[in-house]
Design a protein around this motif. Structure first.
Motif, PDB file in Angstrom:
ATOM      1  N   LEU A 169       2.399   0.429 -15.075  1.00 28.82           N
ATOM      2  CA  LEU A 169       1.815   0.901 -16.125  1.00 28.82           C
ATOM      3  C   LEU A 169       2.836   1.261 -17.412  1.00 28.82           C
ATOM      4  CD1 LEU A 169      -0.627   2.620 -17.260  1.00 28.82           C
ATOM      5  CD2 LEU A 169       0.403   4.725 -16.177  1.00 28.82           C
ATOM      6  N   GLY A 170       4.023   1.784 -17.075  1.00 28.22           N
ATOM      7  CA  GLY A 170       5.117   1.977 -17.974  1.00 28.22           C
ATOM      8  C   GLY A 170       5.425   0.367 -18.619  1.00 28.22           C
ATOM      9  N   LEU A 171       5.425  -0.751 -17.754  1.00 31.68           N
ATOM     10  CA  LEU A 171       5.524  -1.902 -18.367  1.00 31.68           C
ATOM     11  C   LEU A 171       4.589  -2.319 -19.399  1.00 31.68           C
ATOM     12  CD1 LEU A 171       7.107  -3.782 -15.390  1.00 31.68           C
ATOM     13  CD2 LEU A 171       8.544  -2.880 -17.354  1.00 31.68           C
ATOM     14  N   PRO A 220       8.045  -8.529  -6.844  1.00 31.04           N
ATOM     15  CA  PRO A 220       6.986  -8.699  -7.674  1.00 31.04           C
ATOM     16  C   PRO A 220       7.351  -7.792  -9.015  1.00 31.04           C
ATOM     17  CG  PRO A 220       6.269  -7.775  -5.597  1.00 31.04           C
ATOM     18  CD  PRO A 220       7.684  -8.202  -5.320  1.00 31.04           C
ATOM     19  N   LEU A 221       8.085  -6.707  -8.725  1.00 31.10           N
ATOM     20  CA  LEU A 221       8.127  -5.865 -10.168  1.00 31.10           C
ATOM     21  C   LEU A 221       9.459  -6.401 -10.975  1.00 31.10           C
ATOM     22  CD1 LEU A 221       8.241  -2.184  -8.321  1.00 31.10           C
ATOM     23  CD2 LEU A 221       6.540  -3.599  -9.626  1.00 31.10           C
ATOM     24  N   ASP A 222      10.151  -7.152 -10.201  1.00 33.18           N
ATOM     25  CA  ASP A 222      11.217  -7.805 -11.085  1.00 33.18           C
ATOM     26  C   ASP A 222      10.518  -8.886 -11.784  1.00 33.18           C
ATOM     27  OD1 ASP A 222      13.572  -8.939 -11.904  1.00 33.18           O
ATOM     28  OD2 ASP A 222      14.161  -9.863 -10.100  1.00 33.18           O
ATOM     29  N   MET A 223       9.332  -9.750 -11.346  1.00 36.20           N
ATOM     30  CA  MET A 223       8.788 -10.639 -12.088  1.00 36.20           C
ATOM     31  C   MET A 223       7.975 -10.136 -13.263  1.00 36.20           C
ATOM     32  SD  MET A 223       7.067 -12.102  -8.816  1.00 36.20           S
ATOM     33  CE  MET A 223       5.971 -13.710  -9.405  1.00 36.20           C
ATOM     34  N   CYS A 224       7.589  -8.692 -13.078  1.00 38.51           N
ATOM     35  CA  CYS A 224       6.660  -8.163 -14.318  1.00 38.51           C
ATOM     36  C   CYS A 224       7.952  -7.677 -15.422  1.00 38.51           C
ATOM     37  CB  CYS A 224       6.119  -6.783 -13.699  1.00 38.51           C
ATOM     38  SG  CYS A 224       4.905  -7.361 -12.638  1.00 38.51           S
ATOM     39  N   ARG A 225       9.007  -6.907 -14.715  1.00 33.94           N
ATOM     40  CA  ARG A 225      10.034  -6.456 -15.681  1.00 33.94           C
ATOM     41  C   ARG A 225      10.546  -7.605 -16.491  1.00 33.94           C
ATOM     42  NH1 ARG A 225      12.885  -4.893 -10.650  1.00 33.94           N
ATOM     43  NH2 ARG A 225      14.700  -6.021 -10.596  1.00 33.94           N
ATOM     44  N   THR A 226      10.802  -8.827 -15.917  1.00 34.48           N
ATOM     45  CA  THR A 226      11.358  -9.689 -16.810  1.00 34.48           C
ATOM     46  C   THR A 226      10.516 -10.266 -17.805  1.00 34.48           C
ATOM     47  OG1 THR A 226      12.534 -10.516 -14.713  1.00 34.48           O
ATOM     48  CG2 THR A 226      12.376 -12.018 -16.325  1.00 34.48           C
ATOM     49  N   ALA A 231       0.996  -1.191  -0.103  1.00 36.55           N
ATOM     50  CA  ALA A 231      -0.269   0.143   0.039  1.00 36.55           C
ATOM     51  C   ALA A 231       1.091   1.284   0.004  1.00 36.55           C
ATOM     52  CB  ALA A 231      -0.782  -0.132   1.119  1.00 36.55           C
ATOM     53  N   ALA A 232       1.877   1.207   0.798  1.00 38.55           N
ATOM     54  CA  ALA A 232       2.798   2.412   0.816  1.00 38.55           C
ATOM     55  C   ALA A 232       3.530   2.702  -0.419  1.00 38.55           C
ATOM     56  CB  ALA A 232       3.720   2.141   1.925  1.00 38.55           C
ATOM     57  N   LEU A 233       3.761   1.525  -1.130  1.00 40.55           N
ATOM     58  CA  LEU A 233       4.536   1.899  -2.182  1.00 40.55           C
ATOM     59  C   LEU A 233       3.680   1.796  -3.646  1.00 40.55           C
ATOM     60  CD1 LEU A 233       7.852  -0.043  -1.545  1.00 40.55           C
ATOM     61  CD2 LEU A 233       7.532   2.516  -1.445  1.00 40.55           C
ATOM     62  N   GLY A 234       2.422   1.593  -3.280  1.00 43.11           N
ATOM     63  CA  GLY A 234       1.220   1.507  -4.454  1.00 43.11           C
ATOM     64  C   GLY A 234       1.604   2.416  -5.492  1.00 43.11           C
ATOM     65  N   MET A 235       1.939   3.655  -5.348  1.00 42.17           N
ATOM     66  CA  MET A 235       1.919   4.465  -6.667  1.00 42.17           C
ATOM     67  C   MET A 235       3.186   4.143  -7.433  1.00 42.17           C
ATOM     68  SD  MET A 235      -0.684   5.863  -7.079  1.00 42.17           S
ATOM     69  CE  MET A 235      -0.716   7.256  -7.939  1.00 42.17           C
ATOM     70  N   TYR A 236       4.259   3.995  -6.547  1.00 43.87           N
ATOM     71  CA  TYR A 236       5.447   3.653  -7.403  1.00 43.87           C
ATOM     72  C   TYR A 236       5.338   2.206  -8.065  1.00 43.87           C
ATOM     73  CZ  TYR A 236      10.045   1.189  -7.520  1.00 43.87           C
ATOM     74  OH  TYR A 236      11.068   0.481  -8.143  1.00 43.87           O
ATOM     75  N   ALA A 237       4.821   1.183  -7.394  1.00 46.19           N
ATOM     76  CA  ALA A 237       4.292   0.102  -8.374  1.00 46.19           C
ATOM     77  C   ALA A 237       3.718   0.379  -9.357  1.00 46.19           C
ATOM     78  CB  ALA A 237       3.835  -1.113  -7.211  1.00 46.19           C
ATOM     79  N   PHE A 238       2.451   1.041  -9.267  1.00 45.69           N
ATOM     80  CA  PHE A 238       1.670   1.201 -10.272  1.00 45.69           C
ATOM     81  C   PHE A 238       2.260   2.024 -11.405  1.00 45.69           C
ATOM     82  CE2 PHE A 238      -0.986   4.711 -12.006  1.00 45.69           C
ATOM     83  CZ  PHE A 238      -1.925   3.967 -12.765  1.00 45.69           C
ATOM     84  N   THR A 239       3.048   2.686 -11.007  1.00 45.66           N
ATOM     85  CA  THR A 239       3.806   3.681 -12.238  1.00 45.66           C
ATOM     86  C   THR A 239       4.912   2.584 -13.188  1.00 45.66           C
ATOM     87  OG1 THR A 239       4.123   5.490 -10.719  1.00 45.66           O
ATOM     88  CG2 THR A 239       5.338   5.621 -12.707  1.00 45.66           C
TER      89      THR A 239
END
Ligand code: ASP
Length: 434
Positions: A244-246, A394-400, A233-241
């Protein structure tokens, strides 16, 4: 529907969903986490090991076969130039998308002082380990990256999956040697590597039969090991950005494939879906490489000599998802610390994120280690890494997924260009003969 006819991506998706479900269910019990680590996690590890096991022999056999099939060195240099040019271009597009979004959405501005201090103290140790790993990379001279491509011993290079570029270098040299020696002498060597290539492709088929179980185990473990929901939740906007970019990048690939090869984006993504799901589950482009190779050759019609050159090189140096993430993460950290980055600094990030993504190994978490270099160049506090550490996996999974999709898209583009120029050359030859 007959069980045999269920497409592979569905089987993998079912495996992933069951893994998440089981992980969530077992997390409710005190004994659950240790049960998953002792009895389920090992199957995920076996699956990843099996994939990694064939990466080096696959690159070796397919690249030697692929290059020697080109028959002519000018074909190789043409393909090499096109490939690297397209890789760099897509990486720059990715970084620009990342910078644009992070400046528009400003996810760092919404982090409260309290959360920032909390995150910094929770992940301090992990962040400093990453920083020290990156410092070693930074301390070497500017040409060290090129020196590192040339191994002093082949066995040494082949002994570590992180040395992919060295294995690629060796395979290219052998392929070039095979083109240059008389055909009769080259024939048995070529036939050996042709045969080896076939065997390895068959091995991939066998390993992929276990994919649904492998991803099931990987995802169940991941759920057990993942950080709390509060952090998300705290990092939600960062993860969303980042996400979205990916997603936009995935759109860019769809358009690229459509405009340059006339293939519908849907059929392209359907073709590579199992590789994307595997990239998501393993967080490693290197572990996914054998499957990416199989999908583009057998389902997208990319000639083997193109795929065997473009994909291993791509898995090692083309990481659009990673570069996009690095750009977003760097500016996010700056925003969270209340730093204003000048236009010049942001332009600098385009360069450093491009280079840092090229330098990132195709393994989980590598992009984050290299992020330190982007931060250092932009004058952003490296300790800020602690802010994003908890949500990195989780972001690593998406960027991969994006990294692997980018390689597949570029292989389709290069294949199209190679086929068209072959047709042109044939037509010109026929004209001359007439
Ligand atoms: N896990 C990514 C890959 O293997 C690299 C990264 O950490 O961004 O493609």
């Amino acid at each position: 529907m007959d069980k045999k006819n269920i497409p592979m991506h569905w089987k993998i998706l079912i495996g992933m969903s069951l893994g998440v479900f089981l992980g969530l269910a077992l997390a409710q019990f005190e004994w659950g986490p240790s049960f998953v680590r002792d009895w389920i996690k090992p199957f995920g590890n076996i699956f990843i090991n099996a994939l990694k096991l064939i990466a080096v022999p696959l690159i070796l056999a397919s690249l030697i076969k692929g290059v020697s099939d080109l028959k002519d060195l000018s074909n190789l240099s043409k393909m090499g130039f096109r490939t690297v040019f397209t890789f760099v271009l897509t990486t720059i597009v990715a970084v620009c998308i990342g910078l644009l979004l992070v400046n528009l959405i400003k996810p760092g501005a919404s982090i409260s002082e309290e959360t920032r201090l909390d995150l910094l103290s929770s992940y301090e140790t992990e962040a400093s380990t990453n920083i020290s790993k990156a410092v070693v990379q930074q301390e070497t001279g500017p040409l060290q990256g090129i020196v590192d491509i040339v191994p002093e011993n082949f066995m040494g290079a082949a002994a570590d999956n992180r040395n992919m570029l060295q294995v690629i270098f060796f395979a290219l040299m052998v392929g070039v040697g095979l083109i240059l020696i008389p055909g009769d002498t080259a024939k048995p060597v070529k036939e050996f590597f042709d045969g080896l290539n076939e065997v390895i492709l068959k091995m991939i088929d066998i390993i992929m039969m276990a994919a649904p179980v492998g991803v099931f185990a990987l995802l169940a473990t991941l759920v057990i090991d993942s950080p709390s929901l509060d952090l998300f939740a705290a990092l939600g906007m960062y993860a969303f950005t980042v996400i979205l970019g990916l997603l936009l990048m995935i759109g860019v690939y769809g358009l690229m494939v459509y405009f340059f090869t006339r293939r519908s984006p849907l059929s392209f993504f359907k073709g590579i879906a199992p590789a994307q799901l595997l990239a998501f589950s393993t967080s490693s482009s290197a572990a996914t490489l054998p499957v990416t190779m199989e999908r583009v050759t057998e389902h997208l019609g990319v000639p083997k000599e193109v795929a065997s050159f473009v994909l291993p090189v791509g898995a090692t140096i083309n990481m659009d998802g990673t570069s996009l993430y690095q750009a977003v993460a760097a500016v996010f950290i700056a925003q969270a610390f209340g730093l204003d980055l000048s236009l010049g600094t942001q332009l600098g990030i385009i360069l450093t994120a491009t280079l840092a993504s090229i330098g990132s190994a195709a393994v989980p978490g590598a992009g984050m280690v290299m992020l330190v270099i982007v931060l250092a160049q932009a004058g952003i506090p490296e300790a800020g890494l602690a802010l994003i550490f908890g949500i990195d996996r989780p972001l690593d999974m998406c960027r991969t997924v994006v990294n692997v999709s980018g390689d597949a898209a570029v292989s389709s583009l290069v294949a199209k260009a190679v086929v068209s120029s072959d047709k042109l050359a044939k037509a010109q030859l026929e004209e001359v003969q007439v």
